[in-house]
Design a protein around this motif. Structure first.
Motif, PDB file in Angstrom:
ATOM      1  N   GLY A 188       0.789  -1.231   0.000  1.00 18.38           N
ATOM      2  CA  GLY A 188       0.000   0.000   0.000  1.00 18.38           C
ATOM      3  C   GLY A 188       0.814   1.270   0.000  1.00 18.38           C
ATOM      4  O   GLY A 188       0.275   2.363  -0.197  1.00 18.38           O
ATOM      5  N   HIS A 189       2.125   1.149   0.194  1.00 20.14           N
ATOM      6  CA  HIS A 189       2.962   2.336   0.377  1.00 20.14           C
ATOM      7  C   HIS A 189       3.564   2.876  -0.911  1.00 20.14           C
ATOM      8  O   HIS A 189       3.960   4.034  -0.959  1.00 20.14           O
ATOM      9  CB  HIS A 189       4.088   2.032   1.372  1.00 20.14           C
ATOM     10  N   THR A 190       3.673   2.057  -1.952  1.00 21.68           N
ATOM     11  CA  THR A 190       4.256   2.564  -3.195  1.00 21.68           C
ATOM     12  C   THR A 190       3.347   3.647  -3.779  1.00 21.68           C
ATOM     13  O   THR A 190       3.780   4.770  -4.039  1.00 21.68           O
ATOM     14  CB  THR A 190       4.474   1.418  -4.200  1.00 21.68           C
ATOM     15  N   LEU A 191       2.092   3.336  -3.949  1.00 18.35           N
ATOM     16  CA  LEU A 191       1.126   4.353  -4.376  1.00 18.35           C
ATOM     17  C   LEU A 191       0.765   5.283  -3.224  1.00 18.35           C
ATOM     18  O   LEU A 191       0.606   6.490  -3.417  1.00 18.35           O
ATOM     19  CB  LEU A 191      -0.128   3.682  -4.926  1.00 18.35           C
ATOM     20  N   VAL A 200       1.548   8.933 -10.375  1.00 20.09           N
ATOM     21  CA  VAL A 200       2.281   7.832 -11.022  1.00 20.09           C
ATOM     22  C   VAL A 200       3.732   8.232 -11.270  1.00 20.09           C
ATOM     23  O   VAL A 200       4.660   7.424 -11.083  1.00 20.09           O
ATOM     24  CB  VAL A 200       1.579   7.427 -12.337  1.00 20.09           C
ATOM     25  N   ASP A 201       3.945   9.478 -11.654  1.00 19.40           N
ATOM     26  CA  ASP A 201       5.315   9.948 -11.879  1.00 19.40           C
ATOM     27  C   ASP A 201       6.107   9.990 -10.571  1.00 19.40           C
ATOM     28  O   ASP A 201       7.290   9.653 -10.546  1.00 19.40           O
ATOM     29  CB  ASP A 201       5.287  11.335 -12.524  1.00 19.40           C
ATOM     30  N   VAL A 209       4.595  -3.768 -12.380  1.00 15.44           N
ATOM     31  CA  VAL A 209       3.203  -3.533 -12.760  1.00 15.44           C
ATOM     32  C   VAL A 209       3.142  -2.763 -14.083  1.00 15.44           C
ATOM     33  O   VAL A 209       3.747  -1.697 -14.204  1.00 15.44           O
ATOM     34  CB  VAL A 209       2.471  -2.723 -11.665  1.00 15.44           C
ATOM     35  N   PRO A 210       2.435  -3.277 -15.080  1.00 15.71           N
ATOM     36  CA  PRO A 210       2.267  -2.534 -16.339  1.00 15.71           C
ATOM     37  C   PRO A 210       1.576  -1.192 -16.071  1.00 15.71           C
ATOM     38  O   PRO A 210       0.612  -1.123 -15.305  1.00 15.71           O
ATOM     39  CB  PRO A 210       1.377  -3.452 -17.179  1.00 15.71           C
ATOM     40  N   GLU A 211       2.058  -0.146 -16.716  1.00 16.51           N
ATOM     41  CA  GLU A 211       1.540   1.200 -16.430  1.00 16.51           C
ATOM     42  C   GLU A 211       0.065   1.352 -16.773  1.00 16.51           C
ATOM     43  O   GLU A 211      -0.631   2.178 -16.172  1.00 16.51           O
ATOM     44  CB  GLU A 211       2.375   2.252 -17.175  1.00 16.51           C
TER      45      GLU A 211
END
Length: 351
Positions: free
Chosen positions: A233-236, A306-307, A337-339
């Motif tokens: 949950g921390h990446t996003l 996302v950037d 993960v595919p963008e």
């Protein structure tokens, strides 16, 4: 209630915390003992621990609360104060505060005179179950979270659930997000119990969350493998938190609020890529939306978020690495993960 032991330190709760602290001070001949507080913990928490700390304290150091003050400039001010007040390598720093303060205070202690002892006394639920456990210390680089720091363990962590009564409800619920995460990544039974609990701040639940995080950290102290699951949950979530922190037209999100969004988004990615069932995905989404207000995202917001993920500290060799769930209670690391899935994940969150 038993203390929780790691390889180098222990986490003590309530009466055991008081006894362990007194014993530690008696055993160590510290030259100076400093207590780091912020405006809030000085006013609301320090008086509640007056009998414990007053006779064992030489100096009170104070910082301004808030993530925006978790900077190297704040560290510089504290290094100067420690030096000016006679701090040396035999000094002790006690960090009395939430996750921002324990992260920053631990980093200050770890670098002053090439390292002095420190003790964490977390005052928020988030800090009790997450930030003060595991030895991660550091500061932000602008709005980018935790870009500068070291892993260095405290002498001990002292947990007093009574301090939670000083918090507003929003702060308490922020910590609940990290507790739910512990169940999602490691213990499905705990997830079920916790999401149905009417009172998630009871000492038993706090102890269980600490024990889960501690067990993961013990397996992998320097985050080379399994410890990465704590980043679910921390990446996003961190990218969302950073974006809202630096946007003048957006309300700031507490860490747990941003991570709750991140866990819904990354649960969707888990469903698409690692086989997390649709039923579990729905359960995760409904659980978090029951306790956290839905955050509104425009298309341009998503593009920036996302950037920002490209700066996540878990990335390597230009790849954005995710922690995803195969099922509730079982996480996997280093997933690419595919963008094209990011926009779909936000669309699912908005539904």
């Amino acid at each position: 209630m038993d203390s929780i032991k790691s390889d180098t330190y222990e986490v003590h709760l309530n009466e055991l915390a008081e006894a362990a602290f007194e014993q530690h001070i008696q055993r160590h001949n510290y030259s100076k003992i400093f207590v780091l507080v912020d405006d809030n913990t000085e006013k609301h928490c320090l008086p509640k621990l007056k009998s414990l700390l007053a006779k064992n304290t030489d100096h009170i150091l104070k910082i301004t609360p808030g993530e925006e003050h978790k900077t190297i400039q704040t560290c510089y001010t504290l290094w100067q104060q420690l030096s000016n007040r006679g701090g040396d390598r035999k000094s002790l720093l006690i960090n009395l505060g939430g996750g921002v303060l324990t992260d920053l205070g631990g980093f200050v202690a770890s670098t002053f005179k090439r390292g002095i002892d420190f003790i964490n006394i977390p005052t928020t639920l988030l800090a009790m179950v997450d930030a003060s456990i595991g030895g991660k210390t550091g500061v932000d680089l602008g709005s980018l979270k935790n870009q500068v720091g070291v892993i260095n363990q405290p002498e001990m962590v002292l947990v007093f659930p009574k301090l939670l009564k000083t918090l507003e409800h929003r702060q308490t619920v922020s910590g609940y997000a990290e507790m739910l995460k512990h169940g999602l990544i490691r213990d499905a039974e705990y997830w079920e119990k916790l999401r149905a609990a009417e009172n998630f701040t009871e000492a038993e639940s706090i102890q269980k969350s600490i024990a889960i995080k501690n067990s993961v950290v013990q397996e992998d102290p320097t985050e080379q493998g399994i410890r990465k699951i704590l980043n679910f949950g921390h990446t996003l979530g961190h990218a969302i938190e950073s974006y809202f922190l630096e946007s003048s037209d957006k309300p700031s999100l507490l860490h747990g609020e941003a991570i709750a969004v991140g866990m819904i988004l990354e649960a969707y990615l888990s469903h698409e890529l690692k086989g997390l069932s649709k039923l579990s995905l729905h359960e995760i989404k409904q659980t978090f939306l029951k306790h956290f207000d839905r955050v509104h995202f425009e298309k341009e917001d998503i593009d920036v978020i996302v950037d920002l993920m490209r700066y996540d500290k878990k990335n390597a060799h230009g790849n954005i690495n995710f922690v995803l769930l195969q099922e509730i209670g079982a996480a996997v690391t280093d997933i690419k993960v595919p963008e094209n899935l990011f926009e779909k994940a936000f669309a699912y969150y908005k539904e």
